[in-house]
Structure formats: C-alpha cells, structure tokens
Design an enzyme around this catalytic site. Sequence first.
Site, PDB file in Angstrom:
ATOM      1  N   GLY A 134      -7.133  13.721  -9.414  1.00  0.00           N
ATOM      2  CA  GLY A 134      -5.233  14.574  -9.341  1.00  0.00           C
ATOM      3  C   GLY A 134      -5.890  15.603  -8.924  1.00  0.00           C
ATOM      4  O   GLY A 134      -6.141  15.162  -7.738  1.00  0.00           O
ATOM      5  N   ILE A 136      -8.253  17.978  -9.343  1.00  0.00           N
ATOM      6  CA  ILE A 136      -8.926  18.486  -8.911  1.00  0.00           C
ATOM      7  C   ILE A 136      -9.580  18.575  -7.391  1.00  0.00           C
ATOM      8  O   ILE A 136      -8.765  17.225  -6.586  1.00  0.00           O
ATOM      9  CB  ILE A 136      -9.695  17.568  -9.538  1.00  0.00           C
ATOM     10  CG1 ILE A 136      -9.651  17.941 -10.834  1.00  0.00           C
ATOM     11  CG2 ILE A 136     -11.385  18.289  -9.469  1.00  0.00           C
ATOM     12  CD1 ILE A 136     -10.650  16.837 -11.575  1.00  0.00           C
ATOM     13  N   LYS A 205     -11.414   4.000  -6.844  1.00  0.00           N
ATOM     14  CA  LYS A 205     -11.490   5.677  -6.458  1.00  0.00           C
ATOM     15  C   LYS A 205     -13.156   6.361  -5.593  1.00  0.00           C
ATOM     16  O   LYS A 205     -13.196   6.889  -4.775  1.00  0.00           O
ATOM     17  CB  LYS A 205     -12.066   6.720  -7.647  1.00  0.00           C
ATOM     18  CG  LYS A 205     -10.236   7.181  -7.614  1.00  0.00           C
ATOM     19  CD  LYS A 205     -10.103   7.401  -9.709  1.00  0.00           C
ATOM     20  CE  LYS A 205      -8.758   7.720  -9.632  1.00  0.00           C
ATOM     21  NZ  LYS A 205      -8.037   7.636 -11.136  1.00  0.00           N
TER      22      LYS A 205
END
Lengths: 436, 436
Positions: A134, A136, A205
Amino acid sequence: MKDAIRVGLIGFGTVGSGLAKTLLDQQDVLSRKVGLPITLSRVADIRITELPPEYRATTLTNDANDIFTDPAIDIVVELIGGIEPARTFMLKAIEAGKHVITANKALLSIHGKEIFEAAAARGVEVGFEASVGGGIPVIKALKEGLVANRIQSIRGIMNGTANYILSAMTEHGTPFAEVLAEAQRHGYAEADPTYDIEGIDTAHKLAILMSIAYGKHVQLDHISVEGISTIKPIDIDHAREFGYRIKLLAISRNHGDHVEARVHPTMVPQDHMLANINSTFNAIQFTGDIVGDVLLYGHGAGMMPTGSAVAADVVDIGRNIIAGSINRVPALSYLPQHFGQPTITPMGELTCPFYFRVTVLDQPGTLSAISGILGKHNISIKSVIQKGQRPGEPVHVVLQLHEAREADVTSAVAEIDALPACTEPTVKIRVLIEEN
Amino acid sequence: MKDAIRVGLIGFGTVGSGLAKTLLDQQDVLSRKVGLPITLSRVADIRITELPPEYRATTLTNDANDIFTDPAIDIVVELIGGIEPARTFMLKAIEAGKHVITANKALLSIHGKEIFEAAAARGVEVGFEASVGGGIPVIKALKEGLVANRIQSIRGIMNGTANYILSAMTEHGTPFAEVLAEAQRHGYAEADPTYDIEGIDTAHKLAILMSIAYGKHVQLDHISVEGISTIKPIDIDHAREFGYRIKLLAISRNHGDHVEARVHPTMVPQDHMLANINSTFNAIQFTGDIVGDVLLYGHGAGMMPTGSAVAADVVDIGRNIIAGSINRVPALSYLPQHFGQPTITPMGELTCPFYFRVTVLDQPGTLSAISGILGKHNISIKSVIQKGQRPGEPVHVVLQLHEAREADVTSAVAEIDALPACTEPTVKIRVLIEEN
C-alpha cells in the site's frame, strides 16, 4: 518544454478516487517538488456518469480508449483491478506509447513478464509501487535504497485483512468466522475474502518482491500457499503459551542456486518485530547481505495510502519525462538482459520447527501411535500436551516439534489423520526461526 | 558514452573501508543493475600508506586534492567526519564540478545550506542517504516514496549508542555509567560519547530530516536537546510500572506556521513500535497527511550498513550521470526557490504529560510543598508514589503529571529544586502521547 505532466486514470473506485483526491489536494506540494503541475486530464470509468464537482479540469469518459488516443496524456494509471480488461488496457496504453502505473498485484504476478517486456520494447515505464505494501514505499526501498545488496530473505505481513483477523482472534479470542463477518461489516474484508484469507493476495505480492529482489521472473504458481481459515483461537492460545504470535507470513529465502517461495500461517517469536504488527498494518522485512535487516511498516491498503504510493510513481515517471531519463532505473531492478528463471526450492525439502494440533478420541494407545508415526518419519518431539477431556468428546494433542523436513511432516500428518481415533484433519503451523 | 562511473573516496576509516568493500564485493550486482561498472579510482587518507591488496585498481593518495583534480572522477565521497577539513573538501569537490556524497550529519546540520547552495550553483548533486539512519533508506523514502505527502510529524530513534545504553539499562537494570563503559569496550560507544548520549548526534539527524520534510533550512541550533545521562535504572523501573519504555527520541510536529524540534528522553507507551526498538537499532516514523504512519527500521550505523547507503547514493548519482538527468530530484526534496526559513515552536509552549522524580529528605510537609508548587503552576497530578525510606536517606517522590505546559514545568522544577528538603535536581521525562 512541457508545461504539465498529464495523467489518465482508468477506474474511479476507492483507489482511483484516492489518487484523484491526492493529485488535487496535494497539487501545491507536488508542484513545489517537481517544478511542473501534475494534472488529472481524463478519467475512464464505466459505472459513473459524472465526476465530483471539484474535478473541473478532468474529462470523464466511459471508454478507456479515449485515454490511449489522447496525445496529451503522458501516464496511464490502471486502477480497476482483476485480470481482464486490466491486462488489455495496460498493453493498449503501452502500445500507444504511454507510461503505465498499476496497483494490480494479481495482474503483475500472473502477466508481469508480458507487460514488462511490452513496456521495455516500447520504451515506456511501468510503475507499481502501490502493488505491494500500500502506502509503504517498499518497491522503491528495495530497488533503489537496497540496490547494492544481494537480498538474502524476504519476510512480511502483506495482507491487512488476514492480519486484522488474526490480530482480533489473538486479542479477543473470537473464532475465525465471527471475526471475518465483523471485518466484512467494517469494510476490512471483501464480500468474497478468498484471496485475502487463503494467502493468494500475499502470494501475488511475494512474487513481485522476489522478482525484483533476485532478478528472476517469479510467478504465482511458483509459490506454495496456505491460508488462515483453519486456525482456531485454541491454536492462538497455544502459540501464546509457547511465546509466539500466529501471523500470515510471506517468506522467501535465497539459497543462491534456488530460492524458497511460500505463504503460510507462522508462529513468530513474540519479541520479533513481525509478531507485533497488528490490525490492518503491513510490514515487510528484507535481509540484505551488506545492510542486514531492514523493515518497513505502514498502511498496506486504503484509499489515501494507496493514493500516496501511486502519486509517488506518477512523480517518479514525471521526473523522468522532464529530465529525459526514461527507464533510468530498470523496472524490475536488474536489467532485462540479466533476468533469469528461478529455481524454486521444492517445498518438501524445507525444514523448520512445527506445531501440530491433532484432534483425536481419547483412547488408550493413541499418543503412542502418534509418537510412533512421528519417530518413523524422523520427527522428534519437543513437548506434548493433551488438552480438553470431556467424556465422549475428542481431545487436542498439542505437539511442539523440533526442526523437521516438510516431506516427512506431510507423510506423518497423512498417517496420523488416517488413525481410527483421529476425528479432524491435523492442524500444522510452521515456526519461524531466525534462520528461516 | 561513459565506460564506468568513477568514485574518489576521502577517508579510509571504518565507513570508508565499508564503502570500498561494498563497491568491490558487490560490483557484479551493481553492474547488472546499473549497466556500467562502478569503480573506486582513488582513495585519499592521511593515516595509511597502502591499501589492502584487493584494491589493485585503486590509487592511494595522502592529498585529497589529487581527487578533485582527477578529471576521470565523477563522484567524490567524503567519509572523514567532523567539520573541518570535511567542509573544505566538500566545497572544493563541488567547485571542481564533482558530485559529492557524505555521511556527515554534523557537517550538513551546521553547514548544509552553504554546501547545498554551492552544489546547486555548480549543477552537481549531493548524496547524503547515510547521514541519517545508517543503512535504512530513510532519505529516499522521505524524498521520493512519500513525495505526495505533507509531513505532519517525525519521531525516531536515531542514535544506536544511546539506544543500546537505554536498552541494556532496561534489560539488566544496570546503571548508566556501567553500561556506557561496557558499550565503549564493545565498540558501541566512542571514547568521547558526548554527541551520542547528550542527544547532539540525534539532533543533527533531526535537522536534516526536518529540512527535507518541511522545505525549511533547519539548523542544529533550532533544536532543543536533552540527553540521557541523568536517567537512572529507577526511572526505567517506574516507566515499566506505568506501562512505558524510556527512549531517546527525536520529535518534530508540523503545525503549519511553526514546527516543533526537540530531542529528549521520552516515555513511550510499551505497545508503541518505537518502544520495542532495542539494542543499536534505529527506527524512524513519519506521519504523512495522506499515507498516515510509515516506519522504517534497521541498522543505524556500522561499516557495512553505512556502506550500503553510500553505495545507493553512488548508484543514484551514477544513473543520473548515465541518463543525463542531474538533479532530477531536488537535493532537499522541495525545489530551492520554494525553500524557506522555519519558525520553531518555542519549547516553553509545548504541552505533554510528564514524569517527575523528585529526590528529597523525608520531612513532614515536603509532599504538600511539592503539590502546592505544581498546583500554582497549573500542573495537575495523575499519581504520586513515594519510594525508598531508609532512615536519614533521601526518598524519591515519583509523580505522573497530566498534560502540562513546558514553561510551567520549568518554573515548577526550579521551585521544587529550591526547596530546602530537595537533595538532587529533579529528573523530568516527557511522555509520548499519540498527538505529540
């Protein structure tokens, strides 16, 4: 000399409107850093008929092609999610010579190779900071901040929904299904939460991070995935007793000639930073061969944090447009000619300590049968506790096991589950040790 | 077309040799990401007569001018530390048209404006990733990853020595002086530890981060600084009882028209991430107006982590040399023409909860006198405990105070310390609340 960086946005849902709001609300900050205004020229969305009134300078269309054919647009941002038509839109935008940005981890982990190769051939950039972690800045940190490192391991909590559920189960002792329903009511979980709770989103991810970290085209089907739906409050209690918290971790270790790739619930020692990441927060830890451990923490999802990450990509590409330095940093960190195919460590060859919860009828000889099976498979027992003893009801045999080979564990569990006394599939949870 | 990026290094001490080792050991990784070799052409150091044998391709000199006058050198890295001759070397390198990199937070927090202006005028870059947070890519994250944010606050543990001492005091109950001596034996603390334990090094780093975060020239003398040398194990024990850990924090809050700037020991709620950063590790938390909280954690010092950060700067500037995109990202995030002077919140106007340890002779009326003084200064008491009561020895009156104004606290402490019964200066520790 350009007078602005112009953005076309496909998808005005939560994340898309977060980007639009970011570009509008932060235009002053952005232009004082970039030197040129960044404007949202066009939005394509098939579900809306008008934009909120503050987007006076933005044209709405229901046809994404209007964005690809607009010669003024520099950067196309895809924020519709899913595989199609997102994939087609990305490829069309690239073909039209637009730089592209996406937050779409599913798309990149499945069709990343095609998209990155198309972009390289056309000489355009692909931004995907928002696809992992997100808000970060994890992709930039890995690609640029840790550029001088060989990455030795990646460990992370990369799905806010799963972490919220495990955190709530840990804090309140509430069963999984109940917490999930509550998370759905609060909007922390999707109506169909499969991707989040079964570890698939986390695997998407991890595939992206591994590709960058190792310079290998890692794809979703390389990754071994287990979700959290079998975890019960009783497992969390046992974990706490033993000094652990249960977290859904993505883990990859780099062994040089092969790399691990796995997502599973993990018992994390309670003083490890990852054990203390709660609620919907994400945290990603890299171990570099020269920098050691680096951990990044923040909001892994949400309208504005994701907007922050997408806007950072817009600025990054915008600066390359202004400076004439397109593809200054290779999209996947290593130059395409140095990219390879990964050899994934077979899951069966991994070793780590395990926690088992075996559910059996309380019959004489059962514990002896279980320990016999474990011994036969070279698995040694660190501790065993028998819990619950209401007449006629099954009991839990809780085992802490020393480091064991996955293949042995799989065989042992199959034999244990075939015991006549066994009433439920055995729950096994891997234990994180610093070396794994 | 260039065939290599050539680096000249001034200072072959711990950090300098870490960079040299990084450029040598990681040359394969770097060239597969950058596309050109990065070579260490020259090293200047006045204390050595030869380089280790593995640096065959590097020329040693005792005169830094040999680096400035070498037309082949692209980037000069200053790693000698201290103010002079580091400042002069940086300015000479800039004047010679070299890009410069430094890890020197003291230099940048005092002479940063001069150095950045000289570099801007000469059209060269200044890299300083290693000046804050060692190997943690904190400068890049702030400048680029969080580019779309107005930074609302900075909070961090930025000095490994101070954190090591506080962590060891917390874990073992050992007094400050003893832990310091042990840290010096282990090389975690300098022979003269003043900068580390008195908060000065942390203030240097905060000044650098604030400049980037806010687009204001923040200098060392803007920052209010208190160190940890007055903290005793008894304070740490009280903190633990009340649910806190004591950490040396750098704190800045952005109030728009003024900004806070302070370094002091702080009681951090025990479930806050910063409370759980132990040993020599650093962690820096930014709050952005759109991204929310982001925290970065890792090794804040050390030969190889610092080498990792300096090498990242070398790559960043090297890529700009290759792409012809010098100063693609403004050195201090905001463009120079948008840079301003900060208005620092006067320390006396801050408010936060406080912990006091008052050391007094156990005489009737003393507690009443203390509470009278506090009341007079509008400071209200949350709890008071009297500790220790050996005949004839002073006792500790430990107070938890509600949120109070600094100026009132300063006046109250002066009056308390003037009480005849008071035998030692009162120790006051600020308490972190989420809003400060």
